[in-house]
Design a protein around this motif. Structure first.
Motif, PDB file in Angstrom:
ATOM      1  N   GLU A  16      -1.231  -4.983  -0.459  1.00 64.25           N
ATOM      2  CA  GLU A  16      -1.837  -4.880  -1.778  1.00 64.25           C
ATOM      3  C   GLU A  16      -2.392  -3.476  -1.996  1.00 64.25           C
ATOM      4  OE1 GLU A  16      -5.246  -7.060  -4.546  1.00 64.25           O
ATOM      5  OE2 GLU A  16      -5.006  -7.582  -2.451  1.00 64.25           O
ATOM      6  N   LYS A  52      -4.761  -0.793  -3.098  1.00 62.48           N
ATOM      7  CA  LYS A  52      -6.181  -0.673  -3.397  1.00 62.48           C
ATOM      8  C   LYS A  52      -6.385   0.582  -4.237  1.00 62.48           C
ATOM      9  CE  LYS A  52      -7.374  -4.327  -1.086  1.00 62.48           C
ATOM     10  NZ  LYS A  52      -7.897  -5.533  -1.751  1.00 62.48           N
ATOM     11  N   GLN A  56       2.833  -1.618  -5.249  1.00 65.02           N
ATOM     12  CA  GLN A  56       2.760  -3.047  -4.975  1.00 65.02           C
ATOM     13  C   GLN A  56       1.792  -3.710  -5.947  1.00 65.02           C
ATOM     14  OE1 GLN A  56       4.190  -5.200  -2.673  1.00 65.02           O
ATOM     15  NE2 GLN A  56       3.064  -6.771  -3.746  1.00 65.02           N
ATOM     16  N   SER A  98      -1.038  -6.093  -7.312  1.00 65.88           N
ATOM     17  CA  SER A  98      -2.245  -6.658  -6.720  1.00 65.88           C
ATOM     18  C   SER A  98      -2.238  -8.174  -6.884  1.00 65.88           C
ATOM     19  CB  SER A  98      -3.491  -6.066  -7.388  1.00 65.88           C
ATOM     20  OG  SER A  98      -3.577  -6.491  -8.736  1.00 65.88           O
ATOM     21  N   LEU A  99      -3.135  -8.851  -6.181  1.00 66.15           N
ATOM     22  CA  LEU A  99      -3.231 -10.309  -6.300  1.00 66.15           C
ATOM     23  C   LEU A  99      -3.569 -10.710  -7.727  1.00 66.15           C
ATOM     24  CD1 LEU A  99      -5.172 -11.151  -3.016  1.00 66.15           C
ATOM     25  CD2 LEU A  99      -2.713 -11.237  -3.420  1.00 66.15           C
TER      26      LEU A  99
END
Length: 472
Positions: free
Chosen positions: A190, A192, A435, A437-438
């Motif tokens: 993920e 950040k 990527q 993120s959640l």
């Protein structure tokens, strides 16, 4: 127990390039230095090899006697790997005195790969001079050689070669007896990224010079130097170390927009620099490493400095072949305009005037700013912006580059455009920055569900709705 430690030294054989020296007891471990001289690795890679070899030597000094018997020798490497992976504590007690905590599967692979590669090289280089390490006076270098060469068939070799060689098909198939403990999980990489809504606070609150908040002059009120670096990282996608290699002559007015900055960041040693020959008056070109040596009192590129002046350099996709430089692509043109305005103020009012230090970003005593110096300033600015500087929160200096990668996603740019914008040698390298993120994954599912007509859960809903009341 024999203790090891690592120090950074300058290798005179390699033009005083910083290198890692492994100290075993009180003596330098020369074979590892020879290995580094042949491989010409980055200093971060050298740290990995030194850590792996140092740990193995410390472990050998404690547990070698347990494997003197021929029947147990093939288990030595297995024991080392498992001690490295799971630690040396049993029931809360460390009988060996190593005090190793468990390490991750990823770190285990990193260390064992480095150890095996070095010991393969050590065996090939010094195999003919090998002594019997069982003798008490044998050196640890000889012990490493012994454990690598013990089983000629390599069917149960302690440290079998990781490279295929002519005529070694059977050996390659046999492999090593000791397998690394497997990890059945993987982690979502993920991104950040620095919170986009907090960047303005970082720039205009975090970088206020303490005690100067009421000064009307922007070059006094603000830390323009670090604002400029932050703009290059957040809106130009630079790594935190890359702007530190910028020279004062590397910022131009963009030919396509007179109010925007065109920034070219050059390779620290091989990047081109133009200068006026002091004798003939002709315009000449040379490399930056040569220019620093001849015209700046023997200075070195920041990649060769140590301590607070050091700034690293990863391989980059260069957009200007002759200059050996890459162009900064502004994700927002307003950032390019702001950069040019602040740059002019910084050069005119802030940057120390010194012909011996051509770098753009200098300290107050006219020394080049290194990564540690900027990181300290950046962390303080994050705190003044009421955030906690932490990698897990995206509020590190590298989180700015992750923010740039997320903005590339929002613009819908493809992999090739992203590769050039982030100056990656490999297009796949940008994946970690782009990527989802959640929160983005959950939001994407919610948006699809809001327009979906599929009866995912209709039957189950009806069954529950018609069910009798549950007893209390």
């Amino acid at each position: 127990m024999i203790n090891t430690e690592t120090v950074v030294v300058q290798d005179k054989i390699r033009a005083c390039t910083p290198t890692i020296l492994l100290i075993v007891g009180v003596s330098p471990f020369q074979p590892l230095l020879e290995f580094f001289r042949e491989r010409c690795l980055s200093i971060s890679a050298e740290r990995t090899y030194a850590q792996a070899v140092g740990r193995f030597i410390e472990w050998l000094s404690i547990r070698t006697d347990e494997f003197k018997e021929t029947s147990k020798r093939s288990l030595l490497y297995t024991a080392f790997v498992y001690d490295l992976r799971f630690g040396t504590y049993q029931d809360g007690h460390d009988a060996h005195g190593l005090h190793w905590s468990p390490t991750t599967h990823q770190n285990l692979k990193r260390l064992t790969r480095a150890l095996l590669e070095f010991t393969d090289w050590l065996s090939e280089r010094y195999g003919a001079m090998m002594l019997n390490p069982i003798h008490h006076q044998a050196s640890f270098t000889d012990q490493l050689i012994f454990w690598r060469k013990w089983d000629n068939k390599k069917a149960s070799s302690l440290l079998a070669s990781i490279k295929s060689r002519p005529g070694s098909a059977f050996e390659a198939m046999a492999g090593r007896q000791a397998g690394i403990p497997r990890s059945r999980n993987d982690v979502l990489p993920e991104a950040k990224a620095y919170p986009s809504e907090c960047i303005d606070d970082l720039l205009w609150c975090g970088f206020i010079n303490p005690g100067k908040q009421n000064d009307p002059r922007p070059w006094v009120k603000y830390n323009l130097r670090d604002i400029l670096i932050t703009l290059l990282c957040a809106y130009g996608g630079c790594r935190a170390s890359e702007p530190l290699h910028l020279w004062a002559d590397d910022v131009f007015v963009d030919p396509s927009a007179s109010d925007m900055a065109l920034v070219l960041i050059h390779e620290p040693s091989d990047g081109m620099v133009c200068y006026t020959d002091p004798i003939s008056g002709n315009q000449l070109k040379t490399s930056r490493g040569d220019f620093l040596q001849r015209f700046c009192s023997g200075r070195k590129p920041l990649t060769l400095e140590t301590g607070r002046r050091h700034a690293g350099w990863k391989g980059c996709l260069l957009t200007h072949a002759e200059r050996k430089a890459f162009q900064v692509f502004w994700i927002d043109k307003n950032a390019g305009r702001l950069f040019l305005t602040l740059w002019r103020l910084y050069i005119q009012h802030v940057r120390p005037v010194t012909p011996r230090a051509p770098w753009a970003f200098l300290t107050k005593d006219a020394q080049p700013l290194g990564v540690k110096g900027f990181d300290d300033s950046f962390r303080a600015a994050v705190r003044r912006a009421d955030l906690i500087p932490a990698k897990w929160a995206g509020t590190s200096s590298h989180g700015l580059r992750h923010r740039y990668g997320q903005w590339l996603n929002e613009l819908g740019l493809g992999d090739k455009e992203g590769q050039v914008a982030m100056h990656h040698l490999n297009a796949k390298s940008q994946e970690v920055y782009r990527q989802m993120s959640l929160a983005q994954v959950a939001d994407a599912i919610d948006r699809r569900l809001s327009v979906s007509t599929l009866p995912f859960f209709k039957e189950s809903e009806s069954r529950i709705a018609n069910a009798p009341d549950m007893p209390t």
